[in-house]
Design a protein around this motif. Sequence first.
Motif, PDB file in Angstrom:
ATOM      1  N   THR A 176       0.840  -1.198   0.000  1.00 33.86           N
ATOM      2  CA  THR A 176       0.000   0.000   0.000  1.00 33.86           C
ATOM      3  C   THR A 176       0.876   1.249   0.000  1.00 33.86           C
ATOM      4  OG1 THR A 176      -1.535  -1.249   1.386  1.00 33.86           O
ATOM      5  CG2 THR A 176      -1.928   1.118   1.185  1.00 33.86           C
ATOM      6  N   THR A 177       1.909   1.226   0.849  1.00 35.99           N
ATOM      7  CA  THR A 177       2.798   2.385   0.969  1.00 35.99           C
ATOM      8  C   THR A 177       3.604   2.613  -0.314  1.00 35.99           C
ATOM      9  OG1 THR A 177       2.939   2.002   3.350  1.00 35.99           O
ATOM     10  CG2 THR A 177       4.605   3.430   2.382  1.00 35.99           C
ATOM     11  N   ALA A 178       3.976   1.501  -0.975  1.00 35.80           N
ATOM     12  CA  ALA A 178       4.686   1.639  -2.253  1.00 35.80           C
ATOM     13  C   ALA A 178       3.819   2.446  -3.220  1.00 35.80           C
ATOM     14  CB  ALA A 178       5.015   0.266  -2.825  1.00 35.80           C
ATOM     15  N   GLY A 179       2.528   2.091  -3.264  1.00 33.71           N
ATOM     16  CA  GLY A 179       1.600   2.823  -4.122  1.00 33.71           C
ATOM     17  C   GLY A 179       1.461   4.279  -3.705  1.00 33.71           C
ATOM     18  N   LYS A 180       1.342   4.503  -2.402  1.00 33.91           N
ATOM     19  CA  LYS A 180       1.207   5.874  -1.898  1.00 33.91           C
ATOM     20  C   LYS A 180       2.436   6.719  -2.241  1.00 33.91           C
ATOM     21  CE  LYS A 180      -1.651   4.935   2.253  1.00 33.91           C
ATOM     22  NZ  LYS A 180      -1.604   4.881   3.735  1.00 33.91           N
ATOM     23  N   LEU A 181       3.600   6.104  -2.069  1.00 30.62           N
ATOM     24  CA  LEU A 181       4.844   6.834  -2.373  1.00 30.62           C
ATOM     25  C   LEU A 181       4.914   7.174  -3.854  1.00 30.62           C
ATOM     26  CD1 LEU A 181       7.595   4.945  -0.326  1.00 30.62           C
ATOM     27  CD2 LEU A 181       6.840   7.310  -0.005  1.00 30.62           C
ATOM     28  N   ALA A 182       4.564   6.185  -4.682  1.00 27.80           N
ATOM     29  CA  ALA A 182       4.606   6.407  -6.136  1.00 27.80           C
ATOM     30  C   ALA A 182       3.687   7.577  -6.492  1.00 27.80           C
ATOM     31  CB  ALA A 182       4.177   5.136  -6.866  1.00 27.80           C
ATOM     32  N   TYR A 183       2.517   7.613  -5.872  1.00 31.30           N
ATOM     33  CA  TYR A 183       1.553   8.678  -6.129  1.00 31.30           C
ATOM     34  C   TYR A 183       2.097  10.022  -5.650  1.00 31.30           C
ATOM     35  CZ  TYR A 183      -2.916  11.173  -6.024  1.00 31.30           C
ATOM     36  OH  TYR A 183      -3.920  12.081  -6.210  1.00 31.30           O
ATOM     37  N   PHE A 184       2.686  10.014  -4.458  1.00 28.71           N
ATOM     38  CA  PHE A 184       3.264  11.230  -3.881  1.00 28.71           C
ATOM     39  C   PHE A 184       4.315  11.833  -4.831  1.00 28.71           C
ATOM     40  CE2 PHE A 184       6.656  13.281  -1.414  1.00 28.71           C
ATOM     41  CZ  PHE A 184       5.945  14.163  -0.610  1.00 28.71           C
ATOM     42  N   TYR A 185       5.219  10.983  -5.309  1.00 25.55           N
ATOM     43  CA  TYR A 185       6.299  11.502  -6.163  1.00 25.55           C
ATOM     44  C   TYR A 185       5.813  11.839  -7.564  1.00 25.55           C
ATOM     45  CZ  TYR A 185       9.639  10.602  -2.487  1.00 25.55           C
ATOM     46  OH  TYR A 185      10.316  10.645  -1.289  1.00 25.55           O
ATOM     47  N   LYS A 186       4.848  11.073  -8.030  1.00 22.40           N
ATOM     48  CA  LYS A 186       4.293  11.376  -9.355  1.00 22.40           C
ATOM     49  C   LYS A 186       3.656  12.771  -9.341  1.00 22.40           C
ATOM     50  CE  LYS A 186       0.985  10.300 -12.728  1.00 22.40           C
ATOM     51  NZ  LYS A 186       0.470   9.415 -13.716  1.00 22.40           N
ATOM     52  N   LYS A 187       2.925  13.042  -8.266  1.00 22.23           N
ATOM     53  CA  LYS A 187       2.289  14.356  -8.140  1.00 22.23           C
ATOM     54  C   LYS A 187       3.312  15.483  -8.087  1.00 22.23           C
ATOM     55  CE  LYS A 187      -0.337  14.016  -4.624  1.00 22.23           C
ATOM     56  NZ  LYS A 187      -1.185  14.211  -3.471  1.00 22.23           N
ATOM     57  N   LYS A 188       4.516  15.144  -7.585  1.00 20.60           N
ATOM     58  CA  LYS A 188       5.571  16.163  -7.522  1.00 20.60           C
ATOM     59  C   LYS A 188       6.275  16.296  -8.873  1.00 20.60           C
ATOM     60  CE  LYS A 188       6.259  16.824  -2.769  1.00 20.60           C
ATOM     61  NZ  LYS A 188       5.168  17.804  -2.616  1.00 20.60           N
ATOM     62  N   GLY A 189       5.845  15.509  -9.853  1.00 22.50           N
ATOM     63  CA  GLY A 189       6.389  15.657 -11.200  1.00 22.50           C
ATOM     64  C   GLY A 189       7.484  14.669 -11.574  1.00 22.50           C
ATOM     65  N   PHE A 190       7.738  13.681 -10.730  1.00 21.86           N
ATOM     66  CA  PHE A 190       8.779  12.700 -11.057  1.00 21.86           C
ATOM     67  C   PHE A 190       8.204  11.570 -11.916  1.00 21.86           C
ATOM     68  CE2 PHE A 190      10.391  14.583  -7.111  1.00 21.86           C
ATOM     69  CZ  PHE A 190      11.719  14.818  -7.444  1.00 21.86           C
ATOM     70  N   LYS A 191       9.091  10.985 -12.719  1.00 20.28           N
ATOM     71  CA  LYS A 191       8.714   9.760 -13.435  1.00 20.28           C
ATOM     72  C   LYS A 191       9.009   8.588 -12.509  1.00 20.28           C
ATOM     73  CE  LYS A 191       9.852   8.979 -17.759  1.00 20.28           C
ATOM     74  NZ  LYS A 191      10.791   8.963 -18.911  1.00 20.28           N
ATOM     75  N   VAL A 192       7.963   7.859 -12.160  1.00 20.76           N
ATOM     76  CA  VAL A 192       8.093   6.838 -11.121  1.00 20.76           C
ATOM     77  C   VAL A 192       7.818   5.446 -11.669  1.00 20.76           C
ATOM     78  CG1 VAL A 192       7.356   6.162  -8.799  1.00 20.76           C
ATOM     79  CG2 VAL A 192       7.194   8.555  -9.496  1.00 20.76           C
ATOM     80  N   GLY A 193       8.578   4.460 -11.189  1.00 22.35           N
ATOM     81  CA  GLY A 193       8.309   3.064 -11.525  1.00 22.35           C
ATOM     82  C   GLY A 193       8.233   2.215 -10.265  1.00 22.35           C
TER      83      GLY A 193
END
Length: 444
Positions: free
Chosen positions: A111-128
Amino acid sequence: MLDNLRDAVRKFLTGSSSYDKAVEDFIKELQKSLISADVNVKLVFSLTNKIKERLKNEKPPTYIERREWFIKIVYDELSNLFGGDKEPKVIPDKIPYVIMLVGVQGTGKTTTAGKLAYFYKKKGFKVGLVGADVYRPAALEQLQQLGQQIGVPVYGEPGEKDAVGIAKRGVEKFLREKMEIIIVDTAGRHGYGEEAALLEEMKNIYEAIKPDEVTLVIDASIGQKAYDLASKFNQASKIGTIIITKMDGTAKGGGALSAVAATGATIKFIGTGEKIDELEVFNPRRFVARILGMGDIETILEKIKEVENYDKMQKKMEEVISGKGKLTLRDVYNQLIALRKMGPLSKLFQLLPGIGMLGQIPEDQLKVGEEKMRKWLAIMNSMTYEELDNPSIIDKSRMRRIALGSGTEIEDVKELIEHYNLMQRTIKMLKRRKKDVEKLLGQF
Ligand code: GDP
Ligand code: MG
Protein backbone atom coordinates in the motif's frame (compact mmCIF):
# COMPACT_ATOMS: atom_id res chain seq x y z
CA MET A 1 -5.86 8.62 19.57
CA LEU A 2 -4.43 11.95 20.64
CA ASP A 3 -7.50 13.68 19.29
CA ASN A 4 -8.84 14.87 22.61
CA LEU A 5 -5.77 17.06 23.12
CA ARG A 6 -7.18 19.59 20.70
CA ASP A 7 -10.24 20.03 22.90
CA ALA A 8 -8.05 20.23 25.98
CA VAL A 9 -6.07 23.09 24.41
CA ARG A 10 -9.25 24.92 23.48
CA LYS A 11 -10.63 24.48 26.97
CA PHE A 12 -7.35 25.61 28.49
CA LEU A 13 -7.14 28.77 26.38
CA THR A 14 -10.74 29.81 26.80
CA GLY A 15 -11.72 28.23 30.12
CA SER A 16 -12.73 30.23 33.14
CA SER A 17 -11.02 28.27 35.91
CA SER A 18 -7.96 29.81 37.54
CA TYR A 19 -4.64 29.57 35.75
CA ASP A 20 -3.08 27.19 38.27
CA LYS A 21 -6.08 24.90 38.24
CA ALA A 22 -6.23 24.98 34.43
CA VAL A 23 -2.53 24.05 34.19
CA GLU A 24 -3.01 21.20 36.58
CA ASP A 25 -6.03 19.89 34.67
CA PHE A 26 -4.29 20.21 31.34
CA ILE A 27 -1.20 18.33 32.48
CA LYS A 28 -3.39 15.52 33.81
CA GLU A 29 -5.25 15.36 30.52
CA LEU A 30 -1.97 15.34 28.60
CA GLN A 31 -0.64 12.47 30.67
CA LYS A 32 -3.83 10.52 30.23
CA SER A 33 -3.91 11.01 26.45
CA LEU A 34 -0.27 10.10 25.94
CA ILE A 35 -0.43 7.01 28.12
CA SER A 36 -3.58 5.80 26.39
CA ALA A 37 -1.78 6.37 23.08
CA ASP A 38 0.77 3.88 24.41
CA VAL A 39 3.59 6.39 24.86
CA ASN A 40 6.07 5.01 27.39
CA VAL A 41 4.98 6.02 30.90
CA LYS A 42 8.47 7.09 31.92
CA LEU A 43 8.69 9.33 28.87
CA VAL A 44 5.31 10.84 29.69
CA PHE A 45 6.34 11.77 33.22
CA SER A 46 9.68 13.11 32.18
CA LEU A 47 7.85 15.24 29.61
CA THR A 48 5.37 16.68 32.08
CA ASN A 49 8.14 17.26 34.62
CA LYS A 50 10.06 19.22 32.05
CA ILE A 51 6.98 21.29 31.30
CA LYS A 52 6.49 22.05 34.99
CA GLU A 53 10.16 22.90 35.34
CA ARG A 54 10.02 25.39 32.49
CA LEU A 55 6.86 26.90 33.93
CA LYS A 56 8.72 27.55 37.14
CA ASN A 57 11.89 28.92 35.58
CA GLU A 58 10.69 30.86 32.56
CA LYS A 59 8.55 33.92 32.17
CA PRO A 60 6.25 34.74 29.30
CA PRO A 61 7.53 37.60 27.16
CA THR A 62 5.67 40.89 27.41
CA TYR A 63 2.39 40.88 25.51
CA ILE A 64 2.13 37.09 25.57
CA GLU A 65 -0.52 35.78 27.88
CA ARG A 66 0.44 33.16 30.41
CA ARG A 67 -1.97 30.64 28.97
CA GLU A 68 -0.60 31.05 25.47
CA TRP A 69 2.93 30.79 26.74
CA PHE A 70 2.05 27.57 28.53
CA ILE A 71 0.70 26.03 25.32
CA LYS A 72 3.87 27.09 23.53
CA ILE A 73 5.91 25.18 26.12
CA VAL A 74 3.70 22.12 25.72
CA TYR A 75 4.09 22.38 21.96
CA ASP A 76 7.90 22.58 22.23
CA GLU A 77 8.24 19.67 24.59
CA LEU A 78 5.77 17.45 22.74
CA SER A 79 7.63 18.18 19.51
CA ASN A 80 10.82 17.00 21.19
CA LEU A 81 9.11 13.81 22.26
CA PHE A 82 8.19 13.05 18.65
CA GLY A 83 11.59 13.81 17.17
CA GLY A 84 12.26 17.50 17.71
CA ASP A 85 13.32 19.67 14.81
CA LYS A 86 14.09 16.78 12.51
CA GLU A 87 12.74 17.50 9.08
CA PRO A 88 12.79 14.54 6.77
CA LYS A 89 14.24 15.07 3.34
CA VAL A 90 11.63 13.70 0.98
CA ILE A 91 12.85 15.11 -2.31
CA PRO A 92 15.79 12.99 -3.50
CA ASP A 93 19.10 14.77 -3.92
CA LYS A 94 19.97 12.71 -6.97
CA ILE A 95 18.21 11.13 -9.91
CA PRO A 96 17.63 8.28 -10.54
CA TYR A 97 16.79 7.36 -6.98
CA VAL A 98 15.97 3.83 -5.85
CA ILE A 99 13.92 3.23 -2.71
CA MET A 100 13.51 -0.24 -1.29
CA LEU A 101 10.71 -1.00 1.16
CA VAL A 102 11.19 -3.66 3.82
CA GLY A 103 9.09 -4.74 6.77
CA VAL A 104 6.96 -7.44 8.28
CA GLN A 105 4.12 -8.79 6.19
CA GLY A 106 0.85 -6.98 6.63
CA THR A 107 2.37 -3.73 7.83
CA GLY A 108 1.37 -1.93 4.66
CA LYS A 109 4.45 -2.09 2.41
CA THR A 110 2.59 -2.64 -0.83
CA THR A 111 0.00 0.00 0.00
CA THR A 112 2.80 2.38 0.97
CA ALA A 113 4.69 1.64 -2.25
CA GLY A 114 1.60 2.82 -4.12
CA LYS A 115 1.21 5.87 -1.90
CA LEU A 116 4.84 6.83 -2.37
CA ALA A 117 4.61 6.41 -6.14
CA TYR A 118 1.55 8.68 -6.13
CA PHE A 119 3.26 11.23 -3.88
CA TYR A 120 6.30 11.50 -6.16
CA LYS A 121 4.29 11.38 -9.35
CA LYS A 122 2.29 14.36 -8.14
CA LYS A 123 5.57 16.16 -7.52
CA GLY A 124 6.39 15.66 -11.20
CA PHE A 125 8.78 12.70 -11.06
CA LYS A 126 8.71 9.76 -13.43
CA VAL A 127 8.09 6.84 -11.12
CA GLY A 128 8.31 3.06 -11.53
CA LEU A 129 7.20 0.32 -9.14
CA VAL A 130 8.89 -3.08 -8.81
CA GLY A 131 7.00 -5.98 -7.22
CA ALA A 132 9.46 -8.38 -5.62
CA ASP A 133 7.11 -10.19 -3.25
CA VAL A 134 7.18 -13.79 -4.45
CA TYR A 135 5.57 -15.37 -1.41
CA ARG A 136 2.03 -14.10 -1.63
CA PRO A 137 0.32 -15.17 -4.86
CA ALA A 138 -1.77 -12.02 -5.13
CA ALA A 139 1.01 -9.60 -4.15
CA LEU A 140 1.93 -8.59 -7.69
CA GLU A 141 -1.70 -8.18 -8.67
CA GLN A 142 -2.25 -5.85 -5.70
CA LEU A 143 0.65 -3.68 -6.79
CA GLN A 144 -0.47 -3.72 -10.41
CA GLN A 145 -3.92 -2.52 -9.40
CA LEU A 146 -2.40 0.35 -7.45
CA GLY A 147 -0.12 1.21 -10.38
CA GLN A 148 -3.06 1.27 -12.74
CA GLN A 149 -5.06 3.47 -10.43
CA ILE A 150 -2.35 6.14 -10.34
CA GLY A 151 -0.88 5.65 -13.81
CA VAL A 152 2.52 4.34 -12.73
CA PRO A 153 4.17 1.38 -14.52
CA VAL A 154 4.71 -1.78 -12.47
CA TYR A 155 7.42 -4.37 -13.13
CA GLY A 156 6.76 -7.96 -12.05
CA GLU A 157 7.39 -11.53 -13.15
CA PRO A 158 4.33 -13.70 -12.43
CA GLY A 159 5.32 -17.19 -11.36
CA GLU A 160 9.01 -16.37 -10.86
CA LYS A 161 10.31 -17.34 -7.40
CA ASP A 162 13.63 -15.48 -7.29
CA ALA A 163 12.91 -12.18 -5.49
CA VAL A 164 16.47 -10.93 -5.78
CA GLY A 165 16.48 -11.57 -9.54
CA ILE A 166 13.15 -9.80 -10.04
CA ALA A 167 14.28 -6.77 -8.04
CA LYS A 168 17.48 -6.56 -10.04
CA ARG A 169 15.86 -6.90 -13.46
CA GLY A 170 13.05 -4.50 -12.54
CA VAL A 171 15.40 -1.77 -11.38
CA GLU A 172 17.62 -2.24 -14.44
CA LYS A 173 14.66 -2.01 -16.81
CA PHE A 174 13.37 1.19 -15.20
CA LEU A 175 16.84 2.71 -15.19
CA ARG A 176 17.06 2.03 -18.94
CA GLU A 177 13.67 3.71 -19.34
CA LYS A 178 14.98 6.77 -17.53
CA MET A 179 12.64 6.51 -14.58
CA GLU A 180 13.57 9.04 -11.92
CA ILE A 181 12.29 7.32 -8.80
CA ILE A 182 12.09 3.53 -8.57
CA ILE A 183 10.27 1.96 -5.63
CA VAL A 184 10.88 -1.71 -4.84
CA ASP A 185 8.24 -3.58 -2.83
CA THR A 186 9.47 -6.71 -1.04
CA ALA A 187 7.85 -9.63 0.74
CA GLY A 188 8.93 -9.48 4.36
CA ARG A 189 7.34 -12.73 5.33
CA HIS A 190 8.69 -12.76 8.87
CA GLY A 191 6.84 -11.88 12.01
CA TYR A 192 7.85 -9.45 14.70
CA GLY A 193 10.53 -10.87 16.93
CA GLU A 194 12.39 -12.09 13.86
CA GLU A 195 14.28 -8.90 13.19
CA ALA A 196 17.46 -10.80 12.37
CA ALA A 197 15.80 -12.72 9.55
CA LEU A 198 14.19 -9.56 8.26
CA LEU A 199 17.51 -7.74 8.19
CA GLU A 200 19.10 -10.73 6.42
CA GLU A 201 16.53 -10.61 3.64
CA MET A 202 16.99 -6.89 3.39
CA LYS A 203 20.71 -7.46 2.94
CA ASN A 204 20.31 -9.87 0.03
CA ILE A 205 18.12 -7.62 -2.05
CA TYR A 206 20.20 -4.64 -0.97
CA GLU A 207 23.37 -6.23 -2.35
CA ALA A 208 21.66 -6.93 -5.65
CA ILE A 209 20.16 -3.53 -6.36
CA LYS A 210 22.18 -1.14 -4.18
CA PRO A 211 19.24 1.21 -3.46
CA ASP A 212 19.78 4.84 -2.46
CA GLU A 213 17.43 4.45 0.46
CA VAL A 214 16.02 1.56 2.44
CA THR A 215 12.74 2.28 4.12
CA LEU A 216 11.48 0.20 7.00
CA VAL A 217 7.72 0.10 7.19
CA ILE A 218 6.35 -0.24 10.71
CA ASP A 219 2.75 -0.78 11.73
CA ALA A 220 1.74 1.77 14.38
CA SER A 221 -0.36 -0.78 16.21
CA ILE A 222 2.76 -2.43 17.66
CA GLY A 223 3.17 0.63 19.85
CA GLN A 224 6.29 0.82 21.99
CA LYS A 225 7.58 -2.44 20.53
CA ALA A 226 8.53 -0.41 17.49
CA TYR A 227 11.57 0.67 19.47
CA ASP A 228 13.45 -2.64 19.09
CA LEU A 229 12.77 -2.96 15.41
CA ALA A 230 13.67 0.64 14.64
CA SER A 231 16.85 0.72 16.68
CA LYS A 232 18.20 -2.50 15.13
CA PHE A 233 17.32 -1.24 11.70
CA ASN A 234 18.83 2.15 12.41
CA GLN A 235 22.11 0.49 13.40
CA ALA A 236 22.12 -1.81 10.37
CA SER A 237 21.33 0.72 7.68
CA LYS A 238 23.02 4.06 7.23
CA ILE A 239 20.61 5.03 4.48
CA GLY A 240 17.56 3.91 6.38
CA THR A 241 14.38 5.82 6.90
CA ILE A 242 11.14 4.78 8.51
CA ILE A 243 7.49 4.99 7.58
CA ILE A 244 4.89 4.31 10.24
CA THR A 245 1.60 3.08 8.82
CA LYS A 246 -1.91 2.81 10.25
CA MET A 247 -1.56 5.90 12.42
CA ASP A 248 -5.28 6.32 11.92
CA GLY A 249 -6.63 3.08 13.21
CA THR A 250 -4.87 2.55 16.50
CA ALA A 251 -4.59 3.92 19.98
CA LYS A 252 -0.94 2.92 19.98
CA GLY A 253 0.23 5.31 17.27
CA GLY A 254 1.70 7.76 19.75
CA GLY A 255 3.69 4.93 21.31
CA ALA A 256 5.16 3.75 18.02
CA LEU A 257 5.97 7.29 16.99
CA SER A 258 7.72 8.32 20.18
CA ALA A 259 9.51 4.98 20.45
CA VAL A 260 10.92 5.26 16.94
CA ALA A 261 11.84 8.91 17.47
CA ALA A 262 13.74 7.84 20.59
CA THR A 263 16.01 5.63 18.46
CA GLY A 264 17.15 8.65 16.48
CA ALA A 265 15.88 7.12 13.23
CA THR A 266 14.36 9.43 10.67
CA ILE A 267 10.62 9.00 10.33
CA LYS A 268 9.88 10.08 6.82
CA PHE A 269 6.18 9.57 6.33
CA ILE A 270 3.20 8.38 8.29
CA GLY A 271 0.32 6.45 6.79
CA THR A 272 -3.04 7.74 7.93
CA GLY A 273 -5.51 5.57 6.10
CA GLU A 274 -6.04 2.94 3.42
CA LYS A 275 -6.50 5.38 0.56
CA ILE A 276 -3.73 6.20 -1.89
CA ASP A 277 -3.37 9.81 -0.75
CA GLU A 278 -3.39 9.06 2.97
CA LEU A 279 0.33 9.52 3.45
CA GLU A 280 1.87 12.51 5.21
CA VAL A 281 5.40 13.81 5.37
CA PHE A 282 6.28 13.45 9.02
CA ASN A 283 7.46 16.63 10.60
CA PRO A 284 7.36 16.47 14.42
CA ARG A 285 6.43 20.13 14.85
CA ARG A 286 3.70 20.06 12.27
CA PHE A 287 2.39 16.79 13.64
CA VAL A 288 2.21 18.19 17.17
CA ALA A 289 0.66 21.43 15.95
CA ARG A 290 -2.05 19.35 14.34
CA ILE A 291 -2.84 17.26 17.38
CA LEU A 292 -2.93 20.39 19.56
CA GLY A 293 -5.02 22.31 17.04
CA MET A 294 -3.24 23.95 14.11
CA GLY A 295 -5.14 27.24 14.33
CA ASP A 296 -4.39 27.87 17.98
CA ILE A 297 -0.74 26.92 17.68
CA GLU A 298 -0.14 29.05 14.60
CA THR A 299 -1.70 32.08 16.25
CA ILE A 300 0.48 31.71 19.33
CA LEU A 301 3.66 31.13 17.35
CA GLU A 302 2.99 34.14 15.18
CA LYS A 303 2.40 36.34 18.19
CA ILE A 304 5.62 35.22 19.81
CA LYS A 305 7.52 35.93 16.64
CA GLU A 306 6.04 39.42 16.44
CA VAL A 307 7.03 40.12 20.00
CA GLU A 308 10.55 38.94 19.25
CA ASN A 309 10.70 41.28 16.28
CA TYR A 310 9.36 44.06 18.42
CA ASP A 311 11.94 43.39 21.12
CA LYS A 312 14.70 43.44 18.53
CA MET A 313 13.43 46.72 17.20
CA GLN A 314 13.20 48.21 20.67
CA LYS A 315 16.76 47.18 21.37
CA LYS A 316 17.85 48.80 18.15
CA MET A 317 16.11 52.04 19.11
CA GLU A 318 17.77 51.99 22.49
CA GLU A 319 21.12 51.59 20.76
CA VAL A 320 20.37 54.42 18.40
CA ILE A 321 19.34 56.73 21.21
CA SER A 322 22.32 55.88 23.36
CA GLY A 323 24.52 56.68 20.39
CA LYS A 324 25.69 53.18 19.58
CA GLY A 325 23.79 52.72 16.34
CA LYS A 326 22.41 54.53 13.36
CA LEU A 327 18.80 54.53 12.25
CA THR A 328 18.36 53.48 8.65
CA LEU A 329 15.26 53.26 6.53
CA ARG A 330 15.62 49.53 6.77
CA ASP A 331 15.00 49.87 10.52
CA VAL A 332 12.01 52.06 9.82
CA TYR A 333 10.77 49.37 7.48
CA ASN A 334 11.10 46.66 10.11
CA GLN A 335 9.42 48.92 12.63
CA LEU A 336 6.50 49.57 10.37
CA ILE A 337 6.02 45.87 9.78
CA ALA A 338 6.17 45.07 13.48
CA LEU A 339 4.08 48.03 14.54
CA ARG A 340 1.41 47.32 12.01
CA LYS A 341 0.46 44.46 14.25
CA MET A 342 1.48 45.86 17.61
CA GLY A 343 -0.05 49.33 17.67
CA PRO A 344 0.70 52.94 16.84
CA LEU A 345 4.22 54.09 16.18
CA SER A 346 4.20 56.42 19.13
CA LYS A 347 3.94 53.43 21.46
CA LEU A 348 7.50 52.61 20.63
CA PHE A 349 8.71 55.80 22.23
CA GLN A 350 6.61 55.29 25.31
CA LEU A 351 8.06 51.86 25.75
CA LEU A 352 11.66 52.94 25.73
CA PRO A 353 13.00 52.95 29.25
CA GLY A 354 13.37 56.41 30.66
CA ILE A 355 11.85 58.08 27.64
CA GLY A 356 8.24 58.24 28.78
CA MET A 357 9.07 60.54 31.62
CA LEU A 358 10.85 62.90 29.29
CA GLY A 359 7.52 63.77 27.74
CA GLN A 360 6.93 66.21 24.92
CA ILE A 361 7.48 63.78 22.13
CA PRO A 362 5.76 64.96 18.98
CA GLU A 363 3.38 62.05 19.12
CA ASP A 364 0.90 63.22 16.55
CA GLN A 365 3.56 63.62 13.96
CA LEU A 366 4.83 60.14 14.62
CA LYS A 367 1.49 58.46 14.20
CA VAL A 368 1.09 56.75 10.88
CA GLY A 369 -2.26 55.69 9.49
CA GLU A 370 -2.90 52.28 8.04
CA GLU A 371 -3.31 53.59 4.49
CA LYS A 372 -0.03 55.47 4.66
CA MET A 373 1.72 52.48 6.11
CA ARG A 374 0.66 50.35 3.19
CA LYS A 375 2.02 52.94 0.80
CA TRP A 376 5.28 53.28 2.67
CA LEU A 377 5.81 49.56 2.80
CA ALA A 378 5.31 49.41 -0.96
CA ILE A 379 7.79 52.26 -1.41
CA MET A 380 10.40 50.60 0.73
CA ASN A 381 9.89 47.35 -1.12
CA SER A 382 10.89 49.20 -4.29
CA MET A 383 14.09 50.56 -2.77
CA THR A 384 17.47 48.94 -3.07
CA TYR A 385 19.29 47.81 0.07
CA GLU A 386 21.75 50.60 -0.52
CA GLU A 387 18.95 53.15 -0.48
CA LEU A 388 17.41 51.63 2.64
CA ASP A 389 20.71 51.70 4.49
CA ASN A 390 21.64 55.14 3.31
CA PRO A 391 18.55 57.22 2.44
CA SER A 392 20.56 60.38 1.84
CA ILE A 393 21.54 59.08 -1.61
CA ILE A 394 17.90 59.16 -2.74
CA ASP A 395 17.81 62.03 -5.22
CA LYS A 396 15.04 63.18 -7.58
CA SER A 397 15.69 60.55 -10.22
CA ARG A 398 15.81 57.74 -7.66
CA MET A 399 12.56 59.05 -6.21
CA ARG A 400 10.94 58.86 -9.62
CA ARG A 401 12.09 55.30 -10.10
CA ILE A 402 10.89 54.27 -6.64
CA ALA A 403 7.50 55.91 -7.10
CA LEU A 404 7.06 54.18 -10.43
CA GLY A 405 8.11 50.83 -9.06
CA SER A 406 5.79 51.03 -6.07
CA GLY A 407 2.79 52.51 -7.87
CA THR A 408 2.87 55.66 -5.73
CA GLU A 409 3.51 59.36 -6.30
CA ILE A 410 6.82 61.14 -5.89
CA GLU A 411 5.07 63.10 -3.13
CA ASP A 412 4.57 59.87 -1.18
CA VAL A 413 8.24 58.99 -1.46
CA LYS A 414 9.16 62.47 -0.30
CA GLU A 415 6.81 62.19 2.63
CA LEU A 416 8.36 58.93 3.75
CA ILE A 417 11.82 60.41 3.61
CA GLU A 418 10.61 63.40 5.58
CA HIS A 419 9.20 61.04 8.16
CA TYR A 420 12.57 59.38 8.35
CA ASN A 421 14.25 62.74 8.80
CA LEU A 422 11.78 63.61 11.52
CA MET A 423 12.63 60.40 13.30
CA GLN A 424 16.29 61.26 13.03
CA ARG A 425 15.66 64.69 14.54
CA THR A 426 13.54 63.16 17.30
CA ILE A 427 16.30 60.76 18.13
CA LYS A 428 18.80 63.60 18.27
CA MET A 429 16.49 65.45 20.60
CA LEU A 430 16.03 62.39 22.76
CA LYS A 431 19.76 61.90 22.93
CA ARG A 432 20.25 65.48 24.06
CA ARG A 433 17.53 65.13 26.65
CA LYS A 434 18.89 61.85 27.87
CA LYS A 435 22.19 63.58 28.45
CA ASP A 436 20.42 66.44 30.24
CA VAL A 437 18.57 64.01 32.45
CA GLU A 438 21.74 62.08 33.16
CA LYS A 439 23.47 65.32 34.05
CA LEU A 440 20.56 66.23 36.23
CA LEU A 441 20.51 62.84 37.91
CA GLY A 442 24.26 63.00 38.31
CA GLN A 443 23.88 65.93 40.66
CA PHE A 444 22.07 63.85 43.23
P1 GDP B 1 2.19 -5.58 3.18
O1 GDP B 1 1.94 -7.01 3.47
O2 GDP B 1 3.23 -5.04 4.11
O3 GDP B 1 2.49 -5.31 1.77
O4 GDP B 1 0.85 -4.81 3.57
P2 GDP B 1 -0.32 -4.29 2.61
O5 GDP B 1 0.14 -3.12 1.85
O6 GDP B 1 -0.87 -5.41 1.82
O7 GDP B 1 -1.38 -3.77 3.67
C1 GDP B 1 -2.00 -4.59 4.63
C2 GDP B 1 -3.31 -3.93 5.06
O8 GDP B 1 -3.05 -2.74 5.74
C3 GDP B 1 -4.20 -3.58 3.89
O9 GDP B 1 -5.53 -3.90 4.21
C4 GDP B 1 -4.06 -2.07 3.77
O10 GDP B 1 -5.20 -1.47 3.25
C5 GDP B 1 -3.84 -1.68 5.21
N1 GDP B 1 -3.10 -0.41 5.37
C6 GDP B 1 -1.90 -0.05 4.88
N2 GDP B 1 -1.54 1.19 5.27
C7 GDP B 1 -2.55 1.65 6.05
C8 GDP B 1 -2.78 2.88 6.78
O11 GDP B 1 -1.97 3.82 6.82
N3 GDP B 1 -3.95 2.94 7.47
C9 GDP B 1 -4.86 1.93 7.48
N4 GDP B 1 -5.97 2.11 8.18
N5 GDP B 1 -4.67 0.79 6.81
C10 GDP B 1 -3.53 0.64 6.11
MG1 MG C 1 2.84 -6.60 0.23
